[in-house]
Write an enzyme that holds these catalytic residues in place. Structure first.
Site, short mmCIF file in Angstrom:
data_model
loop_
_atom_site.label_atom_id
_atom_site.label_comp_id
_atom_site.label_asym_id
_atom_site.label_seq_id
_atom_site.Cartn_x
_atom_site.Cartn_y
_atom_site.Cartn_z
N GLU A 66 -32.99 2.28 31.92
CA GLU A 66 -31.59 1.84 31.86
C GLU A 66 -30.95 2.04 33.22
OE1 GLU A 66 -27.33 2.43 29.51
OE2 GLU A 66 -29.22 2.93 28.49
N ASP A 140 -21.06 -2.67 37.18
CA ASP A 140 -19.87 -2.84 38.01
C ASP A 140 -19.70 -4.32 38.33
OD1 ASP A 140 -17.92 -2.85 40.07
OD2 ASP A 140 -18.48 -0.81 40.62
N LYS A 144 -14.31 -9.38 43.37
CA LYS A 144 -13.99 -10.20 44.54
C LYS A 144 -15.21 -10.98 44.99
CE LYS A 144 -10.35 -7.10 46.18
NZ LYS A 144 -9.86 -6.25 47.30
N ARG A 210 -18.18 2.98 25.77
CA ARG A 210 -16.75 3.10 26.07
C ARG A 210 -16.29 1.96 26.97
NH1 ARG A 210 -15.87 7.18 30.78
NH2 ARG A 210 -17.88 7.18 31.84
N TYR A 211 -17.18 1.43 27.79
CA TYR A 211 -16.81 0.30 28.64
C TYR A 211 -16.60 -0.95 27.80
CZ TYR A 211 -18.26 3.33 32.45
OH TYR A 211 -18.37 4.39 33.32
N GLU A 212 -17.43 -1.14 26.78
CA GLU A 212 -17.23 -2.28 25.89
C GLU A 212 -15.94 -2.13 25.10
OE1 GLU A 212 -20.31 -4.71 23.78
OE2 GLU A 212 -19.71 -3.40 22.13
#
Length: 230
Positions: A66, A140, A144, A210-212
């Site tokens: 992972e 990440d 930009k 938690r990011y989802e």
């Protein structure tokens, strides 16, 4: 395999965040050393000799990878569901590493190894066709345009990943960023993978991170992409 005299790479992203809690410092001091695969860094392995990933776990079991495990919830979940598999997690953000170590203590899983650094350094020393499955969850996004070359889904990362993955091995990508989906669909097949699934629903064994959950709260739609190594 990377030459020992290759220049050191640039690394983009955070290494440290908020001050660690006392318990997290304890996890790092007491637990991390025993969980780290050896001979990953140039200091320990200046000739970049290949390591045996199965030997990390003491047997010939399949090994998964992972990349960027965040707080480690998905990594621990997968380890608990698949006790006969060894899983290596890579994460340079030390706060995330500390969070993972706490979850490992709580869950009592013993089939994890932790590389607290750049995944490219690990892939440098993994043998060809040694990884049976890989995960890239909410990487990440580098939103930009001028920073898109820093994303994981670029040849600098994908070609080494393809080298270390077994033929037919599965590579999963989860992201809530439409342009990351675009770049993933463009770049991953060129590195030697076939797209076998692009879904709005997660995999059957998925654990929402938690990011989802943050993405869902902010109204962004998750995408789940599955590739297979040619």
């Amino acid at each position: 395999m990377t030459s020992p005299d290759q220049p050191r790479r640039n690394f983009y992203g955070r290494i440290r965040g908020k001050t660690l809690r006392a318990s997290q410092k304890t996890y790092l001091n007491e637990d991390l050393g025993a969980l780290q695969p050896r001979d990953i860094t140039r200091e320990d392995n200046p000739d970049r000799r290949p390591i045996d990933p199965a030997a990390i776990f003491g047997d010939a079991r399949d090994v998964w990878l992972e990349v960027g495990f965040g707080g480690g919830e998905h990594l621990v979940h997968m380890a608990a569901r698949n006790p006969d598999v060894g899983i290596i997690g890579c994460e340079p953000f030390i706060n995330g590493v500390a969070m993972l170590l706490g979850k490992i203590r709580d869950a009592g899983v013993t089939n994890l190894s932790v590389h607290p650094g750049d995944a490219r350094d690990l892939m440098d020393v993994l043998p060809d066709a040694s990884i049976a499955k890989a995960f890239l969850n909410y990487p990440d996004p580098w939103p930009k345009k001028r920073h898109h070359r820093r994303r994981f889904v670029t040849p600098e990362h994908l070609l080494p990943l393809a080298r270390v993955m077994k033929p037919g091995a599965e590579f999963r990508v989860a992201t809530d960023i439409p342009d990351y989906v675009r770049q993933t669909l463009e770049e991953v097949p060129q590195a030697g993978f076939d797209l076998v699934g692009q879904e709005a629903e997660p995999w059957e064994d998925w654990l929402s991170t938690r990011y989802e959950q943050k993405a869902l709260r902010e109204g962004r739609t998750p995408h789940y992409l599955t590739f297979r190594r040619r």
